[in-house]
Write a protein that holds these residues in place. Structure first.
Motif, PDB file in Angstrom:
ATOM      1  N   LEU A   1     -22.980  13.198   2.454  1.00  0.00           N
ATOM      2  CA  LEU A   1     -22.358  12.218   3.340  1.00  0.00           C
ATOM      3  C   LEU A   1     -20.874  12.056   3.011  1.00  0.00           C
ATOM      4  N   GLY A   2     -20.567  11.967   1.723  1.00  0.00           N
ATOM      5  CA  GLY A   2     -19.171  11.799   1.319  1.00  0.00           C
ATOM      6  C   GLY A   2     -18.309  12.990   1.677  1.00  0.00           C
ATOM      7  N   PHE A   3     -18.829  14.194   1.454  1.00  0.00           N
ATOM      8  CA  PHE A   3     -18.039  15.395   1.737  1.00  0.00           C
ATOM      9  C   PHE A   3     -17.910  15.662   3.234  1.00  0.00           C
ATOM     10  N   VAL A   4     -18.788  15.082   4.032  1.00  0.00           N
ATOM     11  CA  VAL A   4     -18.628  15.176   5.491  1.00  0.00           C
ATOM     12  C   VAL A   4     -17.572  14.194   5.978  1.00  0.00           C
ATOM     13  N   LEU A   5     -17.642  12.944   5.483  1.00  0.00           N
ATOM     14  CA  LEU A   5     -16.760  11.892   5.989  1.00  0.00           C
ATOM     15  C   LEU A   5     -15.372  11.910   5.357  1.00  0.00           C
ATOM     16  N   ALA A   6     -15.292  12.223   4.060  1.00  0.00           N
ATOM     17  CA  ALA A   6     -14.014  12.122   3.356  1.00  0.00           C
ATOM     18  C   ALA A   6     -12.913  12.984   3.985  1.00  0.00           C
ATOM     19  N   PRO A   7     -13.150  14.266   4.306  1.00  0.00           N
ATOM     20  CA  PRO A   7     -12.060  15.050   4.916  1.00  0.00           C
ATOM     21  C   PRO A   7     -11.582  14.484   6.241  1.00  0.00           C
ATOM     22  N   ILE A   8     -12.506  13.961   7.050  1.00  0.00           N
ATOM     23  CA  ILE A   8     -12.132  13.390   8.349  1.00  0.00           C
ATOM     24  C   ILE A   8     -11.235  12.174   8.158  1.00  0.00           C
ATOM     25  N   ILE A   9     -11.658  11.271   7.273  1.00  0.00           N
ATOM     26  CA  ILE A   9     -10.903  10.038   7.051  1.00  0.00           C
ATOM     27  C   ILE A   9      -9.578  10.335   6.356  1.00  0.00           C
ATOM     28  N   LEU A  10      -9.585  11.285   5.415  1.00  0.00           N
ATOM     29  CA  LEU A  10      -8.341  11.651   4.739  1.00  0.00           C
ATOM     30  C   LEU A  10      -7.329  12.242   5.709  1.00  0.00           C
ATOM     31  N   ARG A  11      -7.786  13.102   6.632  1.00  0.00           N
ATOM     32  CA  ARG A  11      -6.865  13.690   7.616  1.00  0.00           C
ATOM     33  C   ARG A  11      -6.263  12.616   8.506  1.00  0.00           C
ATOM     34  N   ARG A  12      -7.078  11.677   8.940  1.00  0.00           N
ATOM     35  CA  ARG A  12      -6.571  10.601   9.792  1.00  0.00           C
ATOM     36  C   ARG A  12      -5.578   9.734   9.034  1.00  0.00           C
ATOM     37  N   MET A  13      -5.885   9.454   7.777  1.00  0.00           N
ATOM     38  CA  MET A  13      -4.956   8.660   6.965  1.00  0.00           C
ATOM     39  C   MET A  13      -3.636   9.390   6.791  1.00  0.00           C
ATOM     40  N   ALA A  14      -3.714  10.688   6.467  1.00  0.00           N
ATOM     41  CA  ALA A  14      -2.495  11.463   6.236  1.00  0.00           C
ATOM     42  C   ALA A  14      -1.652  11.571   7.502  1.00  0.00           C
ATOM     43  N   SER A  15      -2.303  11.668   8.663  1.00  0.00           N
ATOM     44  CA  SER A  15      -1.556  11.792   9.919  1.00  0.00           C
ATOM     45  C   SER A  15      -0.774  10.529  10.243  1.00  0.00           C
ATOM     46  N   ARG A  16      -1.200   9.402   9.710  1.00  0.00           N
ATOM     47  CA  ARG A  16      -0.512   8.130   9.972  1.00  0.00           C
ATOM     48  C   ARG A  16       0.591   7.841   8.963  1.00  0.00           C
ATOM     49  N   GLU A  17       0.681   8.661   7.900  1.00  0.00           N
ATOM     50  CA  GLU A  17       1.711   8.437   6.893  1.00  0.00           C
ATOM     51  C   GLU A  17       3.087   8.784   7.457  1.00  0.00           C
ATOM     52  N   SER A  18       4.028   7.903   7.259  1.00  0.00           N
ATOM     53  CA  SER A  18       5.399   8.117   7.734  1.00  0.00           C
ATOM     54  C   SER A  18       6.356   7.356   6.840  1.00  0.00           C
ATOM     55  N   GLY A  19       7.625   7.655   6.988  1.00  0.00           N
ATOM     56  CA  GLY A  19       8.629   6.952   6.201  1.00  0.00           C
ATOM     57  C   GLY A  19       8.630   5.467   6.464  1.00  0.00           C
ATOM     58  N   SER A  20       8.454   5.074   7.736  1.00  0.00           N
ATOM     59  CA  SER A  20       8.441   3.647   8.070  1.00  0.00           C
ATOM     60  C   SER A  20       7.226   2.950   7.470  1.00  0.00           C
ATOM     61  N   ALA A  21       6.073   3.660   7.437  1.00  0.00           N
ATOM     62  CA  ALA A  21       4.872   3.054   6.849  1.00  0.00           C
ATOM     63  C   ALA A  21       5.063   2.833   5.359  1.00  0.00           C
ATOM     64  N   VAL A  22       5.659   3.820   4.664  1.00  0.00           N
ATOM     65  CA  VAL A  22       5.911   3.674   3.231  1.00  0.00           C
ATOM     66  C   VAL A  22       6.900   2.542   2.968  1.00  0.00           C
ATOM     67  N   ALA A  23       7.956   2.459   3.803  1.00  0.00           N
ATOM     68  CA  ALA A  23       8.944   1.390   3.633  1.00  0.00           C
ATOM     69  C   ALA A  23       8.310   0.018   3.821  1.00  0.00           C
ATOM     70  N   ALA A  24       7.402  -0.090   4.802  1.00  0.00           N
ATOM     71  CA  ALA A  24       6.728  -1.363   5.033  1.00  0.00           C
ATOM     72  C   ALA A  24       5.869  -1.754   3.842  1.00  0.00           C
ATOM     73  N   ARG A  25       5.173  -0.780   3.249  1.00  0.00           N
ATOM     74  CA  ARG A  25       4.339  -1.084   2.090  1.00  0.00           C
ATOM     75  C   ARG A  25       5.202  -1.497   0.895  1.00  0.00           C
ATOM     76  N   ARG A  26       6.318  -0.812   0.717  1.00  0.00           N
ATOM     77  CA  ARG A  26       7.210  -1.170  -0.397  1.00  0.00           C
ATOM     78  C   ARG A  26       7.730  -2.587  -0.233  1.00  0.00           C
ATOM     79  N   GLU A  27       7.998  -2.969   0.981  1.00  0.00           N
ATOM     80  CA  GLU A  27       8.475  -4.332   1.224  1.00  0.00           C
ATOM     81  C   GLU A  27       7.380  -5.341   0.911  1.00  0.00           C
ATOM     82  N   GLN A  28       6.127  -5.005   1.267  1.00  0.00           N
ATOM     83  CA  GLN A  28       5.023  -5.899   0.950  1.00  0.00           C
ATOM     84  C   GLN A  28       4.866  -6.033  -0.549  1.00  0.00           C
TER      85      GLN A  28
END
Length: 283
Positions: A250-277
């Motif tokens: 179950l983990g090896f089926v779901l983890a790649p899907i969720i990791l790809r979606r997470m990585a696709s949302r990573e951006s400079g603005s997202a990192v800057a927002a987290r640093r500000e938080q």
């Protein structure tokens, strides 16, 4: 193919570096060791009572469960916390921007956390073999069982760590997961046989890999007579393999899907927002 080989080689190199940094960081090692060490000391002091239906010490019976609990905390939570931290400081974004970077990053993180989990496991197991009577069997098959159960347990829980690290935005929010795991500890037969709990709590404990990891380790480290305190008065080794294997699949089926979606949302603005938080958090 050469690109994949380069990413794998880079991942292995990264794993060696991260492992070296971890084992030379006294503060980090203490951070992973203090919970199981306290648990072992407490059970050594107060564990003279007997496992129901046997003459075996409850303290000795708890050792494999403590080892399993430690593997879950170090492997699952360690990987989840690393992913969250690397998202906050931009490490993950930099890996994403490099050809093959995500593959090498994940290989490095997963292997280094698996290695530190095994190291901490050994650091708890070795003194426990001396302190607790009846823990450890002098047979090759029992040690092979221990290795296989630990390996299967890591395969079952580490993908969950990757999933949690992808779903939660910051380290503070992972505290909720820690509370859930502590709740599972209380119903997974770690410090007292699960067979003594109400039936519905037994089902809750058996629904998660922590119980099965502890059961598998008990079958490897404890005398067969202690199995009388388990559900069905058996080590249920086949069920252990099937349960941990199901969680791993179950983990090896779901983890790649969720990791790809997470990585696709990573951006400079997202990192800057987290640093500000992070900067706005109370000191």
């Amino acid at each position: 193919m050469s690109g994949n080989n380069a990413a794998i080689s880079a991942g292995l190199y990264r794993a060696r570096i991260e492992l070296r940094q971890s084992i030379t960081n006294v503060g980090e090692l203490i951070g992973w060791l203090w919970i199981p060490v306290i648990a072992v000391v407490v059970m050594y002091i107060v564990g003279d009572s007997k496992v129901p239906g046997t003459d075996f010490s409850l303290g000795s019976q708890s050792v494999p469960g403590i080892l399993g609990m430690n593997a879950v905390f170090t492997g699952l939570m360690g990987l989840a916390l690393s992913l969250v931290t690397d998202r906050e400081d931009g490490t993950l974004l930099r890996a994403k921007a490099t050809p093959g970077g995500m593959v090498s990053y994940l290989i490095g993180r997963i292997l280094s956390k698996a290695a530190i989990t095994v190291l901490v496991f050994a650091l708890i197991l070795v003194p426990s073999l001396v302190l607790f009577d009846g823990v450890g069997k002098d047979t090759a098959s029992s040690w092979l069982t221990l290795i296989l159960v630990l390996l299967l347990g890591l395969l079952a829980v580490m993908p969950l760590g990757a999933i949690l690290g992808s779903l939660f935005a910051n380290a503070q929010s992972l505290g909720f997961v820690t509370l859930i795991i502590m709740g599972l500890v209380s119903v997974s037969g770690i410090f007292y046989p699960i067979s003594a709990l109400p039936g519905w709590l037994q089902w809750v404990g058996q629904a998660f890999p922590l119980y099965w990891l502890g059961l598998g380790l008990r079958s490897a480290l404890l005398p067969d007579a202690v199995a009388v305190a388990e559900i069905d008065q058996s080590w249920r080794q086949l069920e252990t393999v099937l349960a941990l294997g199901a969680w791993a699949v179950l983990g090896f089926v779901l983890a790649p899907i969720i990791l790809r979606r997470m990585a696709s949302r990573e951006s400079g603005s997202a990192v800057a927002a987290r640093r500000e938080q992070v900067a706005q958090r109370p000191a």
